[in-house]
Scaffold this motif. Structure first.
Motif, PDB file in Angstrom:
ATOM      1  N   SER A 183       9.207  11.352   5.186  1.00 35.92           N
ATOM      2  CA  SER A 183      10.721  10.609   5.488  1.00 35.92           C
ATOM      3  C   SER A 183      10.619  10.064   7.065  1.00 35.92           C
ATOM      4  CB  SER A 183      11.611  11.340   4.794  1.00 35.92           C
ATOM      5  OG  SER A 183      12.788  11.047   5.192  1.00 35.92           O
ATOM      6  N   THR A 184      12.199   9.685   7.070  1.00 31.97           N
ATOM      7  CA  THR A 184      12.585   9.545   8.538  1.00 31.97           C
ATOM      8  C   THR A 184      13.328  10.836   9.270  1.00 31.97           C
ATOM      9  OG1 THR A 184      14.240   8.636   7.748  1.00 31.97           O
ATOM     10  CG2 THR A 184      12.576   6.972   8.250  1.00 31.97           C
ATOM     11  N   GLU A 185      13.464  11.859   8.335  1.00 37.96           N
ATOM     12  CA  GLU A 185      14.351  13.071   8.844  1.00 37.96           C
ATOM     13  C   GLU A 185      13.480  14.116   8.090  1.00 37.96           C
ATOM     14  OE1 GLU A 185      17.958  11.609   7.353  1.00 37.96           O
ATOM     15  OE2 GLU A 185      17.769  12.490   5.568  1.00 37.96           O
ATOM     16  N   GLY A 197       0.989  -1.369  -0.032  1.00 37.64           N
ATOM     17  CA  GLY A 197      -0.028   0.240  -0.023  1.00 37.64           C
ATOM     18  C   GLY A 197       0.789   1.069   0.147  1.00 37.64           C
ATOM     19  N   HIS A 198       0.581   2.270   0.777  1.00 32.45           N
ATOM     20  CA  HIS A 198       1.219   3.470   0.739  1.00 32.45           C
ATOM     21  C   HIS A 198       2.295   3.488   1.807  1.00 32.45           C
ATOM     22  CE1 HIS A 198      -0.842   6.255  -2.043  1.00 32.45           C
ATOM     23  NE2 HIS A 198      -2.115   5.765  -1.400  1.00 32.45           N
ATOM     24  N   ALA A 199       3.419   2.507   1.190  1.00 30.05           N
ATOM     25  CA  ALA A 199       4.409   2.351   2.196  1.00 30.05           C
ATOM     26  C   ALA A 199       5.487   3.549   1.709  1.00 30.05           C
ATOM     27  CB  ALA A 199       5.053   1.157   1.881  1.00 30.05           C
ATOM     28  N   CYS A 200       5.248   4.344   0.728  1.00 30.69           N
ATOM     29  CA  CYS A 200       6.079   5.667   0.482  1.00 30.69           C
ATOM     30  C   CYS A 200       5.357   6.941   0.973  1.00 30.69           C
ATOM     31  CB  CYS A 200       6.452   5.718  -1.064  1.00 30.69           C
ATOM     32  SG  CYS A 200       8.093   6.371  -1.459  1.00 30.69           S
ATOM     33  N   PRO A 260      10.498   7.218  12.821  1.00 34.75           N
ATOM     34  CA  PRO A 260      11.796   7.195  13.516  1.00 34.75           C
ATOM     35  C   PRO A 260      12.654   6.575  12.361  1.00 34.75           C
ATOM     36  CG  PRO A 260      10.255   5.564  14.348  1.00 34.75           C
ATOM     37  CD  PRO A 260       9.422   6.241  13.408  1.00 34.75           C
ATOM     38  N   PRO A 261      14.065   6.948  12.475  1.00 35.24           N
ATOM     39  CA  PRO A 261      15.035   6.271  11.704  1.00 35.24           C
ATOM     40  C   PRO A 261      15.165   5.038  11.283  1.00 35.24           C
ATOM     41  CG  PRO A 261      15.924   8.216  13.027  1.00 35.24           C
ATOM     42  CD  PRO A 261      14.738   7.689  13.587  1.00 35.24           C
ATOM     43  N   ARG A 262      14.785   4.162  12.286  1.00 33.32           N
ATOM     44  CA  ARG A 262      15.057   2.819  11.998  1.00 33.32           C
ATOM     45  C   ARG A 262      13.783   2.066  11.242  1.00 33.32           C
ATOM     46  NH1 ARG A 262      10.624   1.599  15.557  1.00 33.32           N
ATOM     47  NH2 ARG A 262      10.605   3.030  16.932  1.00 33.32           N
ATOM     48  N   VAL A 263      12.998   2.866  10.670  1.00 31.07           N
ATOM     49  CA  VAL A 263      11.465   2.397   9.867  1.00 31.07           C
ATOM     50  C   VAL A 263      12.069   2.843   8.450  1.00 31.07           C
ATOM     51  CG1 VAL A 263       9.270   2.634   9.302  1.00 31.07           C
ATOM     52  CG2 VAL A 263       9.917   2.713  11.610  1.00 31.07           C
ATOM     53  N   PRO A 264      12.295   1.797   7.601  1.00 34.38           N
ATOM     54  CA  PRO A 264      12.436   2.162   6.298  1.00 34.38           C
ATOM     55  C   PRO A 264      11.362   2.384   5.284  1.00 34.38           C
ATOM     56  CG  PRO A 264      12.823  -0.303   6.559  1.00 34.38           C
ATOM     57  CD  PRO A 264      12.268   0.220   8.019  1.00 34.38           C
ATOM     58  N   LEU A 265      11.622   3.390   4.407  1.00 37.84           N
ATOM     59  CA  LEU A 265      10.482   3.671   3.310  1.00 37.84           C
ATOM     60  C   LEU A 265      10.323   2.169   2.731  1.00 37.84           C
ATOM     61  CD1 LEU A 265      11.460   6.494   3.656  1.00 37.84           C
ATOM     62  CD2 LEU A 265      10.651   6.945   1.632  1.00 37.84           C
ATOM     63  N   HIS A 266       9.220   2.023   2.150  1.00 30.63           N
ATOM     64  CA  HIS A 266       8.543   0.841   1.305  1.00 30.63           C
ATOM     65  C   HIS A 266       8.672  -0.217   2.330  1.00 30.63           C
ATOM     66  CE1 HIS A 266       9.859   2.268  -3.078  1.00 30.63           C
ATOM     67  NE2 HIS A 266       9.203   3.309  -2.170  1.00 30.63           N
ATOM     68  N   SER A 267       8.225  -0.087   3.673  1.00 24.71           N
ATOM     69  CA  SER A 267       7.982  -1.013   4.305  1.00 24.71           C
ATOM     70  C   SER A 267       6.326  -1.022   4.971  1.00 24.71           C
ATOM     71  CB  SER A 267       8.820  -1.035   5.630  1.00 24.71           C
ATOM     72  OG  SER A 267       8.719   0.008   6.388  1.00 24.71           O
ATOM     73  N   ARG A 268       6.193  -2.230   5.382  1.00 26.03           N
ATOM     74  CA  ARG A 268       4.605  -1.901   5.917  1.00 26.03           C
ATOM     75  C   ARG A 268       4.597  -1.074   7.152  1.00 26.03           C
ATOM     76  NH1 ARG A 268       1.698  -5.954   3.913  1.00 26.03           N
ATOM     77  NH2 ARG A 268       3.012  -7.915   2.968  1.00 26.03           N
TER      78      ARG A 268
END
Ligand SMILES: [Zn+2]
Length: 390
Positions: free
Chosen positions: A149-151, A84-87, A327-335
């Protein structure tokens, strides 16, 4: 403007959540683009849909007094398969529409025009690259968007990128009894990988040329008469990318000639140009973020991808800042990122981004000299890069 932002805030958030609830893949964003267009029509915008030959692209505009700058907010709204909207493009779409609507409510007292441009398929073919080539951005003075983003970061850079497919055609033969009568297409493809490995030594360090084998034969006892590989070439800028592409073509040629296989190279997407951030615009956006308590990271990015906004930024002054929703540990394109994009953190980022976009836009439209400074910086960059966009 304050009043406009305040009274639009809940409908902007509702728009983002609605987009999030119904994720649609690149070029299939029918209901998402319709929803955003409907929101803007209700705000007094005139809408043209299906621009640049893309069904889910649109241009929405609302005019102020005669003359003045033309300012565009860019909306993205495509999602990813399964996740889904993982970006977080639901937030990009809602922020662009929201900032556009807020400016729209005050533009009657200003000179100029505000546009919201719906740019589909960021995740696949790069809708903006196509729309730039087809003239959609002609006559626009500045293009603004944000990305979750994460930042928090306003000076964005990205890599130039082009994806290519090579097909080698050989001749089948019994791989055990008479291999010499065949021409091994897989062999040619494997050689290409090895030659690219070697070529990396004399290319700049940031260059990337990852590839996959899509077809490599069917049975071990038949010499493969056909092989297909896909590669994505990345470099700091378009001119380095041209060199990389040249290296790629000579590797394919050398591998083809060594094995006797014929080859065809096909482009899989539009080349993405590197992102050129307009610093004049970025500084204004950064100040707005600071007012909202968001500190930005201004050191150069270490890990970058490619953006179709890069192509827009080579043609007109642009920004593509990042606003943190995770938060920084969560990557883009992840659930997890998808969950945040549809939750409270996403909404908080959306409010910040919409406001910063709208106020940056307002400054371009209302303060004498801002648009001229934006333009001057852009022209200076064009002169430095000898002739600008290629
Ligand atoms: Zn994205």
């Amino acid at each position: 403007m304050e009043r406009a932002l305040r009274s639009l805030s809940s409908s902007i958030e509702a728009l983002s959540r609605a987009l999030h609830r119904r994720p649609e893949l690149s070029l299939e964003e029918k209901s998402s683009s319709e929803r955003i267009a409907r929101f803007l029509r209700a705000e007094g915008f005139t809408i043209r849909r299906g621009v640049a030959g893309l069904k889910t692209a649109f241009v929405a505009r609302r005019r102020g007094r005669r003359g003045g700058p033309r300012l565009a907010f860019l909306a993205e709204y495509d999602a990813l398969p399964e996740i889904g909207h993982a970006c977080g493009h639901n937030l990009i779409g809602a922020a662009a529409a929201g900032a556009g609507a807020a400016i729209g409510r005050v533009i009657g007292s200003l000179r100029g025009e505000v546009l919201v441009i719906g740019t589909p398929a960021e995740e696949t073919i790069g809708g903006k690259a196509l729309m730039v080539d087809r003239g959609v951005f002609r006559g626009i003075d500045a293009a603004l968007m944000f990305h979750p983003s994460t930042e928090n970061r306003v000076y964005t850079t990205s890599l130039a990128c082009h994806s290519l497919e090579v097909t080698f055609l050989g001749r089948a033969a019994h791989a055990v009894a008479a291999p010499e009568r065949g021409i091994n297409a897989l062999d040619a493809l494997i050689r290409t990988f090895l030659l690219l490995q070697r070529a990396k030594h004399h290319l700049p360090r940031e260059v990337r040329m990852p590839g996959v084998i899509v077809e490599g034969g069917r049975r071990a006892n038949i010499v493969p008469d056909r092989s297909v590989g896909r590669f994505t070439l990345r470099a700091r800028n378009l001119s380095t990318l041209e060199r990389v592409e040249q290296e790629f073509r000579s590797a394919v040629q050398e591998a083809g000639e060594a094995t006797g296989a014929r080859w065809v190279i096909r482009s899989l997407d539009h080349p993405y140009a590197e992102m050129v951030t307009n610093r004049t615009l970025a500084v204004i956006f950064k100040q707005e973020l600071a007012r909202l308590g968001r500190r930005t990271i201004d050191t150069p990015r270490k890990k970058m991808g490619s953006l179709d906004m890069g192509n827009v930024s080579q043609r007109i002054p642009s920004i593509h800042p990042y606003v943190a929703i995770a938060p920084p540990r969560v990557p883009l394109h992840s659930r997890s990122f998808a969950r945040l994009a549809g939750g409270a953190r996403g909404s908080a980022g959306l409010r910040v981004a919409t406001r910063a976009l709208a106020l940056t836009g307002l400054e371009v439209l209302s303060r004498d000299g801002t648009c001229a400074r934006v333009r001057q910086e852009f022209e200076a960059w064009r002169r430095r890069t000898r002739g600008g966009p290629r």
